[in-house]
Write a protein that holds these residues in place. Structure first.
Motif, PDB file in Angstrom:
ATOM      1  N   PRO A   4       0.751  -1.273  -0.132  1.00  0.00           N
ATOM      2  CA  PRO A   4      -0.023  -0.054  -0.004  1.00  0.00           C
ATOM      3  C   PRO A   4       0.666   1.251   0.042  1.00  0.00           C
ATOM      4  CG  PRO A   4      -0.780  -1.605   1.779  1.00  0.00           C
ATOM      5  CD  PRO A   4       0.553  -2.158   1.050  1.00  0.00           C
ATOM      6  N   ALA A   5       1.996   1.130   0.360  1.00  0.00           N
ATOM      7  CA  ALA A   5       2.733   2.351   0.459  1.00  0.00           C
ATOM      8  C   ALA A   5       3.268   2.844  -0.886  1.00  0.00           C
ATOM      9  CB  ALA A   5       4.055   2.113   1.626  1.00  0.00           C
ATOM     10  N   MET A   6       3.203   2.077  -1.872  1.00  0.00           N
ATOM     11  CA  MET A   6       3.875   2.197  -2.952  1.00  0.00           C
ATOM     12  C   MET A   6       2.954   2.968  -3.889  1.00  0.00           C
ATOM     13  SD  MET A   6       6.776   0.916  -3.429  1.00  0.00           S
ATOM     14  CE  MET A   6       7.798  -0.179  -2.831  1.00  0.00           C
ATOM     15  N   HIS A   7       1.767   3.289  -3.435  1.00  0.00           N
ATOM     16  CA  HIS A   7       1.068   4.303  -4.321  1.00  0.00           C
ATOM     17  C   HIS A   7       1.685   5.721  -4.743  1.00  0.00           C
ATOM     18  CE1 HIS A   7      -2.413   1.703  -4.202  1.00  0.00           C
ATOM     19  NE2 HIS A   7      -2.481   2.011  -2.788  1.00  0.00           N
ATOM     20  N   SER A   8       1.470   5.847  -6.152  1.00  0.00           N
ATOM     21  CA  SER A   8       2.138   7.176  -6.638  1.00  0.00           C
ATOM     22  C   SER A   8       1.232   8.456  -5.723  1.00  0.00           C
ATOM     23  CB  SER A   8       2.383   7.389  -7.884  1.00  0.00           C
ATOM     24  OG  SER A   8       1.032   7.410  -8.714  1.00  0.00           O
ATOM     25  N   PRO A   9       1.949   9.374  -5.606  1.00  0.00           N
ATOM     26  CA  PRO A   9       1.421  10.624  -4.875  1.00  0.00           C
ATOM     27  C   PRO A   9       0.445  11.206  -5.801  1.00  0.00           C
ATOM     28  CG  PRO A   9       3.628  11.163  -5.199  1.00  0.00           C
ATOM     29  CD  PRO A   9       3.508   9.644  -5.710  1.00  0.00           C
ATOM     30  N   SER A  10      -0.779  12.049  -5.531  1.00  0.00           N
ATOM     31  CA  SER A  10      -1.360  12.628  -6.218  1.00  0.00           C
ATOM     32  C   SER A  10      -0.939  13.930  -6.785  1.00  0.00           C
ATOM     33  CB  SER A  10      -2.862  13.257  -5.322  1.00  0.00           C
ATOM     34  OG  SER A  10      -2.492  14.137  -4.473  1.00  0.00           O
ATOM     35  N   PRO A  11      -1.349  14.490  -7.831  1.00  0.00           N
ATOM     36  CA  PRO A  11      -0.652  15.637  -8.604  1.00  0.00           C
ATOM     37  C   PRO A  11      -0.562  16.943  -7.409  1.00  0.00           C
ATOM     38  CG  PRO A  11      -2.255  14.764  -9.944  1.00  0.00           C
ATOM     39  CD  PRO A  11      -2.287  13.819  -8.682  1.00  0.00           C
TER      40      PRO A  11
ATOM     41  N   LEU B 107      15.914  12.495   0.502  1.00  0.00           N
ATOM     42  CA  LEU B 107      15.234  11.516  -0.050  1.00  0.00           C
ATOM     43  C   LEU B 107      13.655  11.678  -0.061  1.00  0.00           C
ATOM     44  CD1 LEU B 107      17.527   8.541   1.585  1.00  0.00           C
ATOM     45  CD2 LEU B 107      17.412   9.305  -0.957  1.00  0.00           C
ATOM     46  N   GLN B 108      13.286  12.302   1.147  1.00  0.00           N
ATOM     47  CA  GLN B 108      11.675  12.429   0.879  1.00  0.00           C
ATOM     48  C   GLN B 108      11.299  13.202   0.051  1.00  0.00           C
ATOM     49  OE1 GLN B 108      11.379  14.329   5.018  1.00  0.00           O
ATOM     50  NE2 GLN B 108      10.541  12.572   5.843  1.00  0.00           N
ATOM     51  N   LEU B 117       5.671   7.833   0.847  1.00  0.00           N
ATOM     52  CA  LEU B 117       6.628   7.105   2.014  1.00  0.00           C
ATOM     53  C   LEU B 117       6.450   7.922   3.122  1.00  0.00           C
ATOM     54  CD1 LEU B 117      10.331   7.908   1.098  1.00  0.00           C
ATOM     55  CD2 LEU B 117       8.451   9.260   0.242  1.00  0.00           C
ATOM     56  N   SER B 118       6.811   7.121   4.412  1.00  0.00           N
ATOM     57  CA  SER B 118       6.967   7.634   5.603  1.00  0.00           C
ATOM     58  C   SER B 118       8.482   7.811   6.064  1.00  0.00           C
ATOM     59  CB  SER B 118       6.224   6.732   6.714  1.00  0.00           C
ATOM     60  OG  SER B 118       6.912   5.575   6.711  1.00  0.00           O
ATOM     61  N   LEU B 157      14.455   2.411  -2.084  1.00  0.00           N
ATOM     62  CA  LEU B 157      13.183   3.175  -1.927  1.00  0.00           C
ATOM     63  C   LEU B 157      12.221   2.923  -2.901  1.00  0.00           C
ATOM     64  CD1 LEU B 157      13.931   6.284   0.141  1.00  0.00           C
ATOM     65  CD2 LEU B 157      12.570   4.484   0.964  1.00  0.00           C
ATOM     66  N   LEU B 158      12.841   3.109  -4.263  1.00  0.00           N
ATOM     67  CA  LEU B 158      12.003   3.034  -5.379  1.00  0.00           C
ATOM     68  C   LEU B 158      11.664   1.583  -5.817  1.00  0.00           C
ATOM     69  CD1 LEU B 158      13.459   6.074  -6.992  1.00  0.00           C
ATOM     70  CD2 LEU B 158      11.104   5.829  -6.578  1.00  0.00           C
ATOM     71  N   ASP B 159      10.506   1.255  -6.401  1.00  0.00           N
ATOM     72  CA  ASP B 159      10.148  -0.155  -6.661  1.00  0.00           C
ATOM     73  C   ASP B 159      10.191  -0.126  -8.174  1.00  0.00           C
ATOM     74  OD1 ASP B 159       8.972  -2.608  -6.531  1.00  0.00           O
ATOM     75  OD2 ASP B 159       7.040  -1.866  -6.831  1.00  0.00           O
ATOM     76  N   ALA B 160      11.614  -0.072  -8.486  1.00  0.00           N
ATOM     77  CA  ALA B 160      11.908  -0.015 -10.270  1.00  0.00           C
ATOM     78  C   ALA B 160      12.585  -1.126 -10.422  1.00  0.00           C
ATOM     79  CB  ALA B 160      12.882   1.049 -10.185  1.00  0.00           C
TER      80      ALA B 160
END
Lengths: 232, 215
Positions: A4-11, B107-108, B117-118, B157-160
């Motif tokens: 669930p944390a992998m959602h891309s952020p909203s514009p 990074l944030q 991400l948190s 961090l990136l799911d690439a």
């Protein structure tokens, strides 16, 4: 790493993120951010010294002085809009992020206006008083300058994006952007001039607003195309 | 590391065909072709100035290719660029770090554009690359090797699924290189692919290791 944390952020959260980043960076380099504002204030306060302290005379040319100073200050500020991010490689990452680049650049331009345009708008009544502008014209002054500096930021951003790859892009940017900014200068100064004489100002104000809306919609695409070419 | 649904079902991920690149008058890359399957590592090698960085930038999409094709899961990368870029992490010479921001903030802001991400996620990634104790220091005061590690935390961090790493070992100490090789091996085991240009061979002897020598 949970899914669930992998959602891309909203514009909108992307927009806010870029804005927050630029404001935080500016807070840590506030001395650089003050430069355009200082330029604006210094140029305007020099005029009464150079021309004459006669308020009636100054009042006549006040709109022109205020607008030319705002335009040059915003041009001065525009060079630093994209250059740091291009030089340290952040822009490269933005281009490759798979996120809408025009949107990110628009957020950056908005941040730039908050940091350079808005302070000019806020101090403008103060410096305008030195030119004999009375307090009943302050609101009009702030509104025209707010619209105008926003427009100048957006137009300056196109120039900055086009010249960011050049070693000495400053001069080139002035040549590119100044013709585009002429209508802003003409209508902005005209609106203020009419207002000071007690005339109806809705005409030039509407034109400024229309130009702002049009450029906010279209300019980000030009910026994005220019940035892609500049970082090649 | 990757959830199974993200993994490609076909083995062939990336195919570059007959790539040519000119830089000014110089014909830098002549007819470069390679394929990359999931779980494979391609190491681009060759002397300085032969075009390793240009090749990587070209594949990533930062340089337009004059002729040739780059196909990612059956689609030309120029045409479906945002889908390709979302599956890609490119780490170049410049580390894309803001010196005035802390490692955590960097990074944030960088990764936050691509995924939510948190703070906890970021701290975990910084722990993974061995510099959690520097999280709240401005990058300006970090050493070159520590900065490189902050940049590498993006990989965690990136799911690439495709990593393109240009000289990832620059400034890293021996433990740092071992850490990077660990990350890479984990990524390959999860079905990802990697293209690197490095002066030293990484993951020497790894089963999926392939070389592309430019001359």
């Amino acid at each position: 790493m949970t899914t669930p944390a992998m959602h891309s952020p909203s514009p909108f959260s992307q927009f806010a993120l870029v804005l927050r980043r630029d404001l935080r960076l500016a807070a840590r380099r506030w001395d650089q951010m003050l430069q355009p504002l200082v330029f604006f204030v210094v140029v305007i306060t020099l005029f009464p010294l150079a021309i004459s302290p006669e308020l009636s005379e100054l009042r006549r040319i006040a709109p022109g002085i205020l607008w030319v100073a705002a335009m040059l200050a915003s041009l001065l500020a525009a060079d630093a809009l994209f250059r740091p991010d291009v030089e340290d490689g952040v822009m490269e990452q933005w281009v490759l992020s798979g996120q809408p680049l025009p949107w990110l650049l628009l957020a950056k331009t908005a941040g730039h206006w908050l940091l350079t345009g808005l302070p000019m708008v806020i101090v403008s009544p103060l410096v305008a008083t030195a030119l004999g502008v009375t307090s009943d014209a302050w609101l009009l002054l702030c509104v025209t300058l707010a619209l105008g500096t926003a427009l100048l930021s957006v137009l300056g951003a196109i120039g900055a994006a086009l010249t960011v790859g050049l070693r000495r892009g400053n001069m080139m940017m002035a040549l590119l952007v100044l013709p585009l900014e002429m209508p802003v200068l003409i209508f902005g100064a005209k609106a203020l001039d009419l207002g000071l004489q007690g005339d109806v100002v809705i005409g030039p104000l509407s034109l400024l607003t229309a130009m702002l809306l049009l450029s906010v919609v279209l300019a980000p695409f030009a910026m994005a195309a220019a940035i892609r070419i500049s970082i090649e | 590391m990757l959830p199974d649904s993200v993994l490609p079902t076909d083995k062939l991920c990336l195919e570059v065909r007959n790539l040519h690149l000119w830089r000014g008058e110089q014909h830098l890359l002549r007819n470069v072709s390679f394929t990359l399957q999931s779980g494979q590592l391609l190491q681009v090698q060759g002397p300085n100035g032969v075009g390793k960085t240009s090749l990587l930038r070209c594949v990533a999409g930062l340089l337009p290719m004059e002729s040739g094709e780059c196909v990612w899961h059956g689609q030309a990368t120029q045409r479906s660029s945002s889908a390709f870029q979302q599956a890609l992490v490119y780490l170049g010479h410049s580390q894309a770090l803001k010196l005035d921001l802390t490692a955590l903030e960097n990074l944030q802001f960088a990764v936050g554009l691509r995924r939510t991400l948190s703070t906890h996620d970021v701290i975990q990634a910084l722990t993974r690359v061995g510099i959690a104790h520097c999280a709240n220091l401005p990058v300006r005061v970090l050493s070159a090797g520590q900065r490189r590690r902050v940049a590498l935390a993006q990989l965690v961090l990136l799911d690439a699924s495709l990593w393109i790493l240009d000289e990832p070992t620059t400034n890293l100490d021996v433990q740092g290189i071992a850490m990077l090789e660990g990350l890479m091996a984990e990524h390959l085991a999860g079905g990802g692919c990697i293209i690197t240009a490095a002066h030293q061979v990484l993951l020497a002897g790894h089963a999926s290791n392939r070389e592309l020598v430019l001359s």
